[in-house]
Motif scaffolding. Structure first.
Motif, PDB file in Angstrom:
ATOM      1  N   LYS A   1       0.846  -1.194   0.000  1.00 57.69           N
ATOM      2  CA  LYS A   1       0.000   0.000   0.000  1.00 57.69           C
ATOM      3  C   LYS A   1       0.884   1.248   0.000  1.00 57.69           C
ATOM      4  O   LYS A   1       2.038   1.205   0.431  1.00 57.69           O
ATOM      5  N   LYS A   2       0.345   2.342  -0.479  1.00 63.71           N
ATOM      6  CA  LYS A   2       1.111   3.589  -0.513  1.00 63.71           C
ATOM      7  C   LYS A   2       1.418   4.082   0.890  1.00 63.71           C
ATOM      8  O   LYS A   2       2.496   4.625   1.159  1.00 63.71           O
ATOM      9  N   TYR A   3       0.456   3.913   1.803  1.00 63.22           N
ATOM     10  CA  TYR A   3       0.620   4.335   3.187  1.00 63.22           C
ATOM     11  C   TYR A   3       0.322   3.152   4.109  1.00 63.22           C
ATOM     12  O   TYR A   3      -0.452   2.260   3.757  1.00 63.22           O
ATOM     13  N   ASP A   4       0.925   3.181   5.296  1.00 67.56           N
ATOM     14  CA  ASP A   4       0.588   2.132   6.266  1.00 67.56           C
ATOM     15  C   ASP A   4      -0.072   2.686   7.524  1.00 67.56           C
ATOM     16  O   ASP A   4      -0.497   1.926   8.393  1.00 67.56           O
ATOM     17  N   CYS A   5      -0.168   4.005   7.631  1.00 62.40           N
ATOM     18  CA  CYS A   5      -0.848   4.613   8.774  1.00 62.40           C
ATOM     19  C   CYS A   5      -1.221   6.053   8.430  1.00 62.40           C
ATOM     20  O   CYS A   5      -0.751   6.616   7.438  1.00 62.40           O
ATOM     21  N   VAL A   6      -2.071   6.621   9.269  1.00 66.12           N
ATOM     22  CA  VAL A   6      -2.517   8.008   9.123  1.00 66.12           C
ATOM     23  C   VAL A   6      -2.176   8.738  10.413  1.00 66.12           C
ATOM     24  O   VAL A   6      -2.324   8.188  11.512  1.00 66.12           O
ATOM     25  N   ILE A   7      -1.698   9.972  10.282  1.00 64.14           N
ATOM     26  CA  ILE A   7      -1.345  10.772  11.459  1.00 64.14           C
ATOM     27  C   ILE A   7      -1.956  12.158  11.318  1.00 64.14           C
ATOM     28  O   ILE A   7      -1.756  12.839  10.321  1.00 64.14           O
ATOM     29  N   GLY A   8      -2.721  12.570  12.323  1.00 63.69           N
ATOM     30  CA  GLY A   8      -3.283  13.910  12.334  1.00 63.69           C
ATOM     31  C   GLY A   8      -2.199  14.931  12.625  1.00 63.69           C
ATOM     32  O   GLY A   8      -1.385  14.733  13.536  1.00 63.69           O
ATOM     33  N   LEU A   9      -2.191  16.020  11.879  1.00 69.57           N
ATOM     34  CA  LEU A   9      -1.145  17.030  12.016  1.00 69.57           C
ATOM     35  C   LEU A   9      -1.774  18.412  12.185  1.00 69.57           C
ATOM     36  O   LEU A   9      -2.520  18.871  11.328  1.00 69.57           O
TER      37      LEU A   9
END
Length: 379
Positions: free
Chosen positions: A62-70
């Motif tokens: 996958k392109k990303y493995d997690c999401v982080i709020g910034l």
């Protein structure tokens, strides 16, 4: 006035109690979390690294493995930098409530560019957001900025679902930020909808509210997990600020929650002036109980009154359309609690066993279980 012998919480804090040594229940709650997550120990770091390996494995292909709020603040910026250091491939997500400070916006740009991280931003219609903010001001409740918290949570879940990832990493530290008192700072999607229905004038079209069905979809169907890595490791906000400034040219914005102007207004003007509530005690109590600051120094800072910024007041009045006379009337007028409006609180309490299992599975934060499912009669 009785004050905790270890931190600076006093008898005015909601649902506080003291043991024979004068130590408050919030210090014990913090100790319980430290023991559960083995915070700042080799065991805690090992547990976190196990999660990191799992996130990497599940994110292969996958392109990303997690999401982080910034947000541009200390904790979220540091969280993003650490994720990249650990070899993760995060997607940075920002909810723009249109009240950002210029410093926060620039911090987001600097950090994501230097790390080579993609940024996804959901921008709410500014007139719509102002109408929601105006509604909460008219509702006379302390949680003036709570719509941003709910909108950010919903935005993160949507981004994770769209990217096909199962992990949201949150840059929250109970060591640095403390434990908010029970029955205070409450918010949920129904609370926002009810207040806006009563006092709002514009329809909510772009605001990403989270109702109960949506919440259950994310945690039970999509099974998106929320991980708080800073709960496991030795984290210092001062060290993080120095690191970010040196590495990215990141700038400090003056205090906790002050990177966003509606949050800055809420914590430095609205709550202290209207409700006599100074939430600096969260971080100051945390610093004292964890040995990051001498207790007497924390007390001295807390006892120094907050000086409201007249420019911030003028900006709030301009954005929300309140005249100085209307503003003064509301600020000196009626005070209400979240219990005056419709919320999901009783439902959360009834479903306490379910949320305990979800918290153990890290599908909701443990702090959600502790605070939102506990009975708060009289709150």
């Amino acid at each position: 006035m009785k004050i905790c012998s270890r931190c600076i919480y006093d008898e005015r804090v909601a649902r506080i109690s003291f043991d024979e040594q004068g130590v408050c229940n919030y210090c014990k709650m913090s100790d319980g979390l430290k023991e559960q997550y083995k915070t700042g120990t080799p065991e805690g770091e090992a547990a976190l690294m196990a999660y990191i390996r799992k996130i990497k494995a599940e994110g292969k292909g996958k392109k990303y493995d997690c999401v982080i709020g910034l947000s541009g603040g200390t904790d979220s910026s540091y969280m993003l930098a650490k994720a990249v250091e650990w070899g993760l491939r995060p997607l940075a997500v920002h909810f723009d409530n249109t009240w950002n400070s210029a410093i926060a916006t620039e911090n987001i740009r600097k950090v994501t560019k230097a790390l080579g991280v993609d940024l996804s931003t959901l921008v709410v219609d500014n007139k719509e957001m102002d109408d929601i903010t105006r509604s909460f001001f008219l509702a006379n409740v302390p949680e003036l900025d709570c719509p941003t918290d709910i909108a950010l949570a919903e935005t993160l879940y949507r981004a994770a679902s769209k990217a096909g990832v199962k992990y949201i990493l949150e840059g929250h530290s109970f060591i640095a930020e403390g434990v908010s008192p029970m029955g205070t700072n409450y918010f949920d999607g129904k609370y926002i909808s009810d207040i806006h229905r009563r006092f709002g004038k514009r329809p909510m079209k772009t605001f990403p509210n989270m109702n109960f069905a949506s919440f259950m979809k994310w945690v039970l169907v999509k099974r998106v997990k929320k991980i708080r890595p800073l709960w496991y490791i030795d984290y210092s906000k001062e060290t993080a600020k120095a690191f970010l400034a040196e590495k990215f040219g990141w700038q400090y914005y003056g205090g906790h929650h002050l990177e966003n102007r509606i949050s800055a207004f809420t914590y430095s003007v609205y709550k202290p002036v209207k409700f006599g509530v100074d939430d600096r005690n969260w971080t100051l109590a945390a610093a004292a109980r964890n040995g990051l600051m001498p207790r007497e120094e924390a007390l001295a800072i807390y006892r120094k009154p907050i000086e409201p910024n007249p420019e911030l007041v003028a900006y709030f009045q301009k954005r929300t359309g309140f005249s100085p006379e209307e503003y003064d009337r509301i600020m000196t007028g009626e005070k209400k609690k979240y219990t005056a409006y419709k919320t999901y609180k009783k439902r959360f309490e009834r479903l306490r066993p379910l949320f305990y299992m979800l918290a153990k599975a890290q599908l909701v934060p443990m702090s959600f279980y502790i605070k939102y499912t506990s009975k708060t009669e009289g709150a």
